[in-house]
Design a protein around this motif. Structure first.
Motif, mmCIF file in Angstrom:
data_model
loop_
_atom_site.group_PDB
_atom_site.id
_atom_site.type_symbol
_atom_site.label_atom_id
_atom_site.label_comp_id
_atom_site.label_asym_id
_atom_site.label_seq_id
_atom_site.Cartn_x
_atom_site.Cartn_y
_atom_site.Cartn_z
ATOM 1 N N LYS A 23 0.833 -1.212 0.000
ATOM 2 C CA LYS A 23 0.000 0.000 0.000
ATOM 3 C C LYS A 23 0.867 1.262 0.000
ATOM 4 C CE LYS A 23 -3.957 -2.126 2.333
ATOM 5 N NZ LYS A 23 -4.747 -2.166 3.593
ATOM 6 N N GLN A 37 2.561 1.622 -3.462
ATOM 7 C CA GLN A 37 1.573 2.040 -4.465
ATOM 8 C C GLN A 37 1.183 3.500 -4.278
ATOM 9 O OE1 GLN A 37 -1.395 -1.094 -3.932
ATOM 10 N NE2 GLN A 37 -0.751 -2.055 -5.842
ATOM 11 N N SER A 38 1.148 3.962 -3.022
ATOM 12 C CA SER A 38 0.831 5.378 -2.778
ATOM 13 C C SER A 38 1.942 6.275 -3.313
ATOM 14 C CB SER A 38 0.621 5.631 -1.282
ATOM 15 O OG SER A 38 1.849 5.584 -0.567
ATOM 16 N N LEU A 78 3.798 5.618 -5.937
ATOM 17 C CA LEU A 78 3.614 5.653 -7.392
ATOM 18 C C LEU A 78 2.462 6.575 -7.770
ATOM 19 C CD1 LEU A 78 4.148 1.876 -8.230
ATOM 20 C CD2 LEU A 78 5.710 3.762 -8.720
ATOM 21 N N GLU A 79 1.409 6.559 -6.960
ATOM 22 C CA GLU A 79 0.263 7.437 -7.218
ATOM 23 C C GLU A 79 0.630 8.904 -7.016
ATOM 24 O OE1 GLU A 79 -2.663 5.913 -4.573
ATOM 25 O OE2 GLU A 79 -3.050 4.118 -5.794
ATOM 26 N N ASP A 80 1.638 9.164 -6.151
ATOM 27 C CA ASP A 80 2.120 10.537 -5.927
ATOM 28 C C ASP A 80 2.975 11.042 -7.085
ATOM 29 O OD1 ASP A 80 0.868 10.846 -3.550
ATOM 30 O OD2 ASP A 80 2.625 10.482 -2.294
ATOM 31 N N ARG A 121 8.783 5.260 -11.688
ATOM 32 C CA ARG A 121 8.834 3.807 -11.516
ATOM 33 C C ARG A 121 10.292 3.343 -11.627
ATOM 34 N NH1 ARG A 121 3.751 1.603 -11.797
ATOM 35 N NH2 ARG A 121 4.518 -0.489 -12.367
#
Length: 249
Positions: free
Chosen positions: A53, A56-57, A59-61, A65
């Motif tokens: 989690k 993934q947060s 990457l969302e920010d 990658r």
């Protein structure tokens, strides 16, 4: 005068915005470092779902990658037994680092555990890992396993010729091929060879099972009784259903 004031105001605002952007970037960097530190703590504590989690947060920010982040994410997915997601990320990592032997191994390993046996076979065959590499043996073992699961027993036997002959897993794989071919006498010989190399409880179980299929019931029962009487409690608990099922047969 008004033009000068306006120009000064624009310059001042531009400076403030630049400082604000730098401050925001600094805060974001600190946050990312803090979250990355938490991921390592999660891995240490085996809280892989929490680590996923957090990663993934990031990457969302909008965090790129990058190899390091994706490596952690793939590892966490693998430990959570989400092998399909793990294989997808290792595939992406291989696009970044096509010569990485470790990623080639982890990619094939994830595919095998995901039961994507055809893809695993293809990935193993196309691997650039050389026979001199310590990862070569492991990749070939996984390739043989994928081939066995597809029913390609001859191909699996040929693949195992590239593996370390005296390695326990190589011997067990050859035993499994004989067992699947219902050549229980040859399988028994290989399981006995494996037992001389390793004392895993499951080997003793398959030795008993071979005796059973060879209709040597006295030896099968003796082997099962020996397993029950001599195995330490932890090993016995892990495999007790296997032993009692065989004994009941």
């Amino acid at each position: 005068f008004r033009t000068v004031r306006y120009s000064a105001l624009v310059a001042s605002l531009d400076t403030v915005l630049k400082l604000s952007a730098k401050k925001k970037q600094k805060l974001m960097t600190l946050r990312h470092h803090s979250l990355t530190s938490r991921v390592y703590s999660c891995i240490r504590d085996c809280k892989y779902d929490v680590g996923i989690k957090i990663l993934q947060s990031l990457l969302e920010d909008g965090v790129p990658r990058q190899r390091e982040l994706l490596s952690l994410l793939a590892y966490c997915f693998y430990q959570e037994e989400d092998y399909l997601r793990s294989s997808e990320i290792y595939e992406e990592l291989l696009e970044m680092c096509p010569s990485s032997e470790q990623y080639q191994l982890y990619y094939v390993q994830s595919l095998v555990h995901a039961e994507s046996y055809i893809d695993a076979s293809r990935a193993a065959v196309s691997s650039t890992v050389l026979p001199s590499s310590p990862f070569f043996h492991q990749i070939k073992l996984l390739q043989a396993q994928a081939e066995m699961e597809q029913g390609l027993l001859l191909e699996a036997a040929a693949t195992l010729k590239h593996c370390i002959e005296e390695d326990t897993d190589t011997v067990l794989s050859l035993a499994a091929i004989h067992f699947r071919n219902k050549d229980y006498a040859s399988a028994l010989d290989k399981y006995l060879d494996a037992r001389s190399l390793d004392d895993r409880p499951i080997i003793a179980y398959y030795i008993a099972l071979c005796h059973y299929h060879l209709e040597d019931y006295e030896m099968a029962l003796s082997a099962v009784n020996d397993i029950i009487e001599t195995r330490v409690e932890d090993d016995f608990e892990d495999n007790s259903c296997l032993y009692y099922n065989l004994k009941a047969s």
